[in-house]
Design an enzyme around this catalytic site. Structure first.
Site, mmCIF file in Angstrom:
data_model
loop_
_atom_site.group_PDB
_atom_site.id
_atom_site.type_symbol
_atom_site.label_atom_id
_atom_site.label_comp_id
_atom_site.label_asym_id
_atom_site.label_seq_id
_atom_site.Cartn_x
_atom_site.Cartn_y
_atom_site.Cartn_z
ATOM 1 C CB VAL A 66 -0.998 0.046 1.187
ATOM 2 C CG1 VAL A 66 -2.007 -1.092 1.110
ATOM 3 C CG2 VAL A 66 -0.285 0.069 2.530
ATOM 4 C CG ASN A 92 -7.357 -4.125 8.396
ATOM 5 O OD1 ASN A 92 -7.574 -3.923 9.584
ATOM 6 N ND2 ASN A 92 -6.642 -5.173 7.984
ATOM 7 C CB SER A 144 -5.083 2.378 16.743
ATOM 8 O OG SER A 144 -4.643 1.957 18.014
ATOM 9 C CE1 TYR A 157 -0.112 0.770 14.804
ATOM 10 C CE2 TYR A 157 -0.931 1.512 16.935
ATOM 11 C CZ TYR A 157 -1.092 0.766 15.781
ATOM 12 O OH TYR A 157 -2.234 0.009 15.595
ATOM 13 C CB SER A 160 0.945 6.335 11.643
ATOM 14 O OG SER A 160 0.582 5.221 12.451
ATOM 15 C CE LYS A 161 -3.007 2.246 12.988
ATOM 16 N NZ LYS A 161 -3.700 1.649 11.822
HETATM 17 P P1 NAP Z 1 -1.725 -8.112 11.347
HETATM 18 O O1 NAP Z 1 -2.291 -9.352 11.945
HETATM 19 O O2 NAP Z 1 -0.264 -7.842 11.491
HETATM 20 O O3 NAP Z 1 -2.140 -8.035 9.802
HETATM 21 C C1 NAP Z 1 -1.715 -6.954 9.015
HETATM 22 C C2 NAP Z 1 -2.245 -7.108 7.604
HETATM 23 O O4 NAP Z 1 -1.781 -5.987 6.834
HETATM 24 C C3 NAP Z 1 -1.764 -8.357 6.910
HETATM 25 O O5 NAP Z 1 -2.752 -8.811 6.014
HETATM 26 C C4 NAP Z 1 -0.547 -7.869 6.124
HETATM 27 O O6 NAP Z 1 -0.296 -8.756 5.054
HETATM 28 C C5 NAP Z 1 -1.038 -6.470 5.696
HETATM 29 N N1 NAP Z 1 0.021 -5.481 5.410
HETATM 30 C C6 NAP Z 1 0.994 -5.053 6.243
HETATM 31 N N2 NAP Z 1 1.763 -4.144 5.629
HETATM 32 C C7 NAP Z 1 1.257 -3.993 4.377
HETATM 33 C C8 NAP Z 1 1.623 -3.199 3.257
HETATM 34 N N3 NAP Z 1 2.680 -2.374 3.299
HETATM 35 N N4 NAP Z 1 0.878 -3.275 2.138
HETATM 36 C C9 NAP Z 1 -0.185 -4.124 2.063
HETATM 37 N N5 NAP Z 1 -0.578 -4.883 3.102
HETATM 38 C C10 NAP Z 1 0.135 -4.829 4.236
HETATM 39 O O7 NAP Z 1 -2.439 -6.816 11.974
HETATM 40 P P2 NAP Z 1 -3.895 -6.632 12.646
HETATM 41 O O8 NAP Z 1 -3.714 -6.691 14.107
HETATM 42 O O9 NAP Z 1 -4.893 -7.450 11.978
HETATM 43 O O10 NAP Z 1 -4.102 -5.075 12.316
HETATM 44 C C11 NAP Z 1 -4.959 -4.591 11.284
HETATM 45 C C12 NAP Z 1 -5.159 -3.099 11.491
HETATM 46 O O11 NAP Z 1 -5.716 -2.887 12.796
HETATM 47 C C13 NAP Z 1 -3.859 -2.290 11.442
HETATM 48 O O12 NAP Z 1 -4.101 -1.065 10.787
HETATM 49 C C14 NAP Z 1 -3.555 -2.047 12.920
HETATM 50 O O13 NAP Z 1 -2.773 -0.879 13.115
HETATM 51 C C15 NAP Z 1 -4.951 -1.908 13.484
HETATM 52 N N6 NAP Z 1 -5.009 -2.171 14.928
HETATM 53 C C16 NAP Z 1 -4.657 -3.381 15.437
HETATM 54 C C17 NAP Z 1 -4.721 -3.580 16.809
HETATM 55 C C18 NAP Z 1 -4.360 -4.895 17.465
HETATM 56 O O14 NAP Z 1 -4.286 -4.946 18.724
HETATM 57 N N7 NAP Z 1 -4.159 -5.970 16.733
HETATM 58 C C19 NAP Z 1 -5.135 -2.535 17.649
HETATM 59 C C20 NAP Z 1 -5.490 -1.323 17.081
HETATM 60 C C21 NAP Z 1 -5.441 -1.147 15.711
HETATM 61 P P3 NAP Z 1 1.159 -8.889 4.344
HETATM 62 O O15 NAP Z 1 2.144 -9.076 5.446
HETATM 63 O O16 NAP Z 1 1.036 -10.031 3.406
HETATM 64 O O17 NAP Z 1 1.331 -7.590 3.627
#
Ligand code: NAP
Length: 260
Positions: A66, A92, A144, A157, A160-161
């Site tokens: 992205v 996402n 977030s 982080y 960015s959010k």
């Molecule tokens: P995750 O399990 O690490 O999954 C991240 C996803 O993003 C994967 O599908 C990854 O696939 C993809 N990705 C990462 N970098 C990318 C790039 N440069 N281009 C395209 N795709 C990319 O993370 P998650 O916890 O599900 O988080 C999803 C969202 O929720 C994020 O924005 C995160 O900041 C937000 N969030 C998460 C939490 C939490 O506690 N988990 C809390 C608050 C907010 P590839 O590696 O194949 O690219």
């Protein structure tokens, strides 16, 4: 039988695992066709093969980063060629990094903004002209709780959010004359690979054991548990649904009561 998202098309970034995969499953369950995006094709293929797609629904997958603006615009063009329209964009994809502020380099900040902020911006700019021309569409940015408050040892982080929450409000204003809604979801701690990374990195930055870090984290959540990806997905389904057409510019906590 007709389902709420029959004939709807959603583009979901970061769809291969965690929250994005849960959103893809929930949208498929409601009858949507999907364009799923992440960097690695294998994860997308695995998910696509397991989706509970309705009979008329289709899925396409695109492996891209992205941070690559041109690739984001191509992806939207490809989706439009394939499906004819886009109803919902879910931004996402995201990454996490923990360091003390003085240990961050400027390029750490740039790298974080490139994915978490500019990735969102590229896809919004690619999709909005189409949605505005149709006078229809919803954009959902996964921000977030870190976009609403300060945290120790993850300033890049959080910045960015915060930027995503700010962009959501501004674009919501500009898109509202076209009946296009733009909202953000602000998850707290969600049980995914990213949370495992956060546990490992943040406990190291704070100089505590992973167990002590976990206890302190849970003590901040009134519901006393981590969120499940499906709980974030159900908010995304709501924001994309006919029930939420009057809601725009909001950033909604799904955090077990952390921010009150
Ligand atoms: P995750 O399990 O690490 O999954 C991240 C996803 O993003 C994967 O599908 C990854 O696939 C993809 N990705 C990462 N970098 C990318 C790039 N440069 N281009 C395209 N795709 C990319 O993370 P998650 O916890 O599900 O988080 C999803 C969202 O929720 C994020 O924005 C995160 O900041 C937000 N969030 C998460 C939490 C939490 O506690 N988990 C809390 C608050 C907010 P590839 O590696 O194949 O690219």
């Amino acid at each position: 039988m007709s389902a709420p998202f029959n004939n709807s098309v959603a583009v979901i970034t970061g769809a291969s695992r965690g929250i994005g995969a849960a959103i893809a499953r929930a949208f498929a369950q409601e009858g949507a066709s999907l364009c799923l995006i992440a960097r690695h094709q294998a994860g997308l293929d695995e998910l696509a093969a397991q989706l509970p797609l309705h009979s008329q629904a289709r899925v396409m997958t695109l492996a891209l980063d992205v941070t690559d603006r041109e690739a984001c615009f191509h992806a939207v063009d490809d989706t439009l060629r394939h499906f004819g329209h886009i109803d919902t964009l879910v931004n996402n994809a995201g990454i996490y990094q923990s360091k003390t502020f003085l240990n961050y380099t400027a390029s750490d900040f740039q790298g974080m903004l490139d994915v978490n902020f500019f990735g969102v911006l590229h896809f919004m700019q690619a999709c909005l002209p189409h949605m505005q021309a149709r006078h229809k569409g919803s954009i959902i940015n996964v921000a977030s709780t870190a976009g609403k408050w300060g945290s120790r040892n993850q300033s890049a982080y959080n910045v960015s959010k915060h930027a995503v929450v700010g962009l959501t409000r501004c674009v919501a204003l500009e898109a509202s004359p076209y009946q296009v809604t733009v909202n953000a979801i602000c998850p707290g701690f969600v049980e995914t690979d990213m949370l495992d990374e956060l546990r490992a990195q943040a406990s190291m930055s704070a100089g505590t054991s992973a167990e002590d870090f976990e206890k302190a984290a849970l003590a901040r959540v009134p519901l006393g548990r981590m969120m499940r990806p499906e709980e974030i997905a159900s908010m995304a389904v709501f924001l994309a649904s006919k029930n939420a057409t009057g809601m725009t510019g909001q950033s909604i906590h799904m955090d077990g009561g952390m921010v009150l």
